[in-house]
Design a protein around this motif. Structure first.
Motif, PDB file in Angstrom:
ATOM      1  N   LYS A 291       0.823  -1.208   0.000  1.00 41.71           N
ATOM      2  CA  LYS A 291       0.000   0.000   0.000  1.00 41.71           C
ATOM      3  C   LYS A 291       0.867   1.272   0.000  1.00 41.71           C
ATOM      4  O   LYS A 291       0.483   2.289  -0.570  1.00 41.71           O
ATOM      5  CB  LYS A 291      -0.954  -0.002   1.189  1.00 41.71           C
ATOM      6  CG  LYS A 291      -1.977  -1.127   1.145  1.00 41.71           C
ATOM      7  CD  LYS A 291      -2.927  -0.989  -0.022  1.00 41.71           C
ATOM      8  CE  LYS A 291      -3.981   0.015   0.351  1.00 41.71           C
ATOM      9  NZ  LYS A 291      -5.128   0.069  -0.527  1.00 41.71           N
TER      10      LYS A 291
ATOM     11  N   GLN B 275       1.993   1.749  -3.548  1.00 41.35           N
ATOM     12  CA  GLN B 275       0.885   2.337  -4.301  1.00 41.35           C
ATOM     13  C   GLN B 275       0.772   3.833  -4.015  1.00 41.35           C
ATOM     14  O   GLN B 275       0.582   4.632  -4.925  1.00 41.35           O
ATOM     15  CB  GLN B 275      -0.426   1.639  -3.949  1.00 41.35           C
ATOM     16  CG  GLN B 275      -1.618   2.231  -4.674  1.00 41.35           C
ATOM     17  CD  GLN B 275      -2.947   1.731  -4.137  1.00 41.35           C
ATOM     18  OE1 GLN B 275      -3.035   1.214  -3.028  1.00 41.35           O
ATOM     19  NE2 GLN B 275      -3.987   1.904  -4.927  1.00 41.35           N
TER      20      GLN B 275
ATOM     21  N   ILE C  80       2.937   6.420  -6.037  1.00 40.89           N
ATOM     22  CA  ILE C  80       2.747   6.658  -7.473  1.00 40.89           C
ATOM     23  C   ILE C  80       2.590   8.157  -7.737  1.00 40.89           C
ATOM     24  O   ILE C  80       1.788   8.830  -7.097  1.00 40.89           O
ATOM     25  CB  ILE C  80       1.519   5.894  -8.013  1.00 40.89           C
ATOM     26  CG1 ILE C  80       1.778   4.393  -7.964  1.00 40.89           C
ATOM     27  CG2 ILE C  80       1.175   6.328  -9.437  1.00 40.89           C
ATOM     28  CD1 ILE C  80       0.569   3.538  -8.312  1.00 40.89           C
TER      29      ILE C  80
ATOM     30  N   GLN D 106       8.341   7.563  -5.856  1.00 39.72           N
ATOM     31  CA  GLN D 106       7.901   6.394  -6.616  1.00 39.72           C
ATOM     32  C   GLN D 106       9.109   5.539  -6.963  1.00 39.72           C
ATOM     33  O   GLN D 106      10.127   6.048  -7.430  1.00 39.72           O
ATOM     34  CB  GLN D 106       7.186   6.812  -7.893  1.00 39.72           C
ATOM     35  CG  GLN D 106       6.702   5.640  -8.712  1.00 39.72           C
ATOM     36  CD  GLN D 106       5.897   6.068  -9.924  1.00 39.72           C
ATOM     37  OE1 GLN D 106       5.123   7.007  -9.853  1.00 39.72           O
ATOM     38  NE2 GLN D 106       6.099   5.377 -11.034  1.00 39.72           N
TER      39      GLN D 106
ATOM     40  N   ARG E 225      -6.759  -4.254  -5.740  1.00 42.57           N
ATOM     41  CA  ARG E 225      -6.883  -2.871  -6.210  1.00 42.57           C
ATOM     42  C   ARG E 225      -5.522  -2.189  -6.269  1.00 42.57           C
ATOM     43  O   ARG E 225      -5.205  -1.488  -7.232  1.00 42.57           O
ATOM     44  CB  ARG E 225      -7.822  -2.090  -5.290  1.00 42.57           C
ATOM     45  CG  ARG E 225      -8.030  -0.661  -5.747  1.00 42.57           C
ATOM     46  CD  ARG E 225      -8.871   0.163  -4.778  1.00 42.57           C
ATOM     47  NE  ARG E 225     -10.092  -0.495  -4.398  1.00 42.57           N
ATOM     48  CZ  ARG E 225     -10.539  -0.563  -3.133  1.00 42.57           C
ATOM     49  NH1 ARG E 225      -9.853  -0.021  -2.154  1.00 42.57           N
ATOM     50  NH2 ARG E 225     -11.658  -1.173  -2.862  1.00 42.57           N
ATOM     51  N   ALA E 226      -4.697  -2.401  -5.243  1.00 46.94           N
ATOM     52  CA  ALA E 226      -3.364  -1.787  -5.220  1.00 46.94           C
ATOM     53  C   ALA E 226      -2.501  -2.313  -6.367  1.00 46.94           C
ATOM     54  O   ALA E 226      -1.801  -1.546  -7.035  1.00 46.94           O
ATOM     55  CB  ALA E 226      -2.692  -2.044  -3.876  1.00 46.94           C
TER      56      ALA E 226
ATOM     57  N   HIS F 212      -3.639  -0.884  -9.685  1.00 46.70           N
ATOM     58  CA  HIS F 212      -3.197   0.511  -9.779  1.00 46.70           C
ATOM     59  C   HIS F 212      -1.714   0.575 -10.159  1.00 46.70           C
ATOM     60  O   HIS F 212      -1.328   1.334 -11.061  1.00 46.70           O
ATOM     61  CB  HIS F 212      -3.456   1.220  -8.461  1.00 46.70           C
ATOM     62  CG  HIS F 212      -3.243   2.687  -8.498  1.00 46.70           C
ATOM     63  ND1 HIS F 212      -3.271   3.471  -7.379  1.00 46.70           N
ATOM     64  CD2 HIS F 212      -2.975   3.548  -9.512  1.00 46.70           C
ATOM     65  CE1 HIS F 212      -3.043   4.720  -7.700  1.00 46.70           C
ATOM     66  NE2 HIS F 212      -2.851   4.798  -8.993  1.00 46.70           N
ATOM     67  N   LEU F 213      -0.883  -0.221  -9.491  1.00 47.10           N
ATOM     68  CA  LEU F 213       0.546  -0.242  -9.813  1.00 47.10           C
ATOM     69  C   LEU F 213       0.776  -0.691 -11.252  1.00 47.10           C
ATOM     70  O   LEU F 213       1.575  -0.105 -11.976  1.00 47.10           O
ATOM     71  CB  LEU F 213       1.295  -1.171  -8.849  1.00 47.10           C
ATOM     72  CG  LEU F 213       1.482  -0.655  -7.428  1.00 47.10           C
ATOM     73  CD1 LEU F 213       1.907  -1.786  -6.506  1.00 47.10           C
ATOM     74  CD2 LEU F 213       2.486   0.481  -7.388  1.00 47.10           C
TER      75      LEU F 213
ATOM     76  N   GLU G 177      -1.396  -0.613 -13.863  1.00 48.39           N
ATOM     77  CA  GLU G 177      -1.920   0.360 -14.832  1.00 48.39           C
ATOM     78  C   GLU G 177      -1.089   1.637 -14.877  1.00 48.39           C
ATOM     79  O   GLU G 177      -1.042   2.306 -15.905  1.00 48.39           O
ATOM     80  CB  GLU G 177      -3.384   0.674 -14.522  1.00 48.39           C
ATOM     81  CG  GLU G 177      -4.317  -0.503 -14.739  1.00 48.39           C
ATOM     82  CD  GLU G 177      -4.281  -1.030 -16.163  1.00 48.39           C
ATOM     83  OE1 GLU G 177      -4.362  -0.223 -17.106  1.00 48.39           O
ATOM     84  OE2 GLU G 177      -4.168  -2.263 -16.331  1.00 48.39           O
ATOM     85  N   ALA G 178      -0.420   1.968 -13.786  1.00 56.75           N
ATOM     86  CA  ALA G 178       0.463   3.137 -13.755  1.00 56.75           C
ATOM     87  C   ALA G 178       1.834   2.830 -14.356  1.00 56.75           C
ATOM     88  O   ALA G 178       2.682   3.714 -14.461  1.00 56.75           O
ATOM     89  CB  ALA G 178       0.620   3.637 -12.316  1.00 56.75           C
TER      90      ALA G 178
END
Length: 135
Positions: free
Chosen positions: A14, A17, A20, A25, A47-48, A51-52, A54-55
């Motif tokens: 977390k 995440q 980001i 980062q 979810r985390a 997110h990682l 997709e980023a």
């Protein structure tokens, strides 16, 4: 399965995440990612990781060293376990249940230290000292 040698980079999922888009980062390209977490439900871990991913933060990760996931299972939210979510979300060899994270027997990991991750044997070997002694 598989064996990789690379720098060891990572930490609490977390917190990675949350980094980001900030100057903190992490750059995981070409690294073995180490992860641990405490008190997060599996859906939150998923979810985390999404997110990682997709980023672009997980681009180039060579393998995963998974530490302790303390209080991360949930009877309230049925479905995949925390370990299943983390181990299926990233390509490359994965070694699970390593002794680091929020546990009494917490072993020191050196960020940036070269390591060997052997998925078939379930071993993480540090190839450099974590602490350098000045003599």
């Amino acid at each position: 399965e598989g064996v990789v040698e690379a720098p060891l980079v990572g930490g609490n999922l977390k917190l990675l995440q949350a980094s980001i888009g900030t100057k903190w980062q992490v750059d995981l390209r070409g690294a073995v990612l180490f992860l641990e977490e405490v008190s997060e439900a599996p859906y939150s871990l998923d979810r985390a990781l999404v997110h990682l991913r997709e980023a672009g933060v997980l681009d180039g990760v060579r393998g995963v060293a998974l530490g302790q996931l303390v209080r991360c299972e949930s009877e309230r939210y049925p479905g995949a376990s925390a370990r299943e979510i983390l181990s299926s979300s990233i390509d490359g060899p994965i070694v699970e249940d390593l002794p680091f994270g929020h546990v009494a027997d917490n072993h020191a990991l050196g960020v940036g230290v070269r390591c060997r991750l052997d998925g078939a044997r379930g071993e993480l070997t540090l190839l450099e000292p974590v602490v350098e002694v000045d003599r």
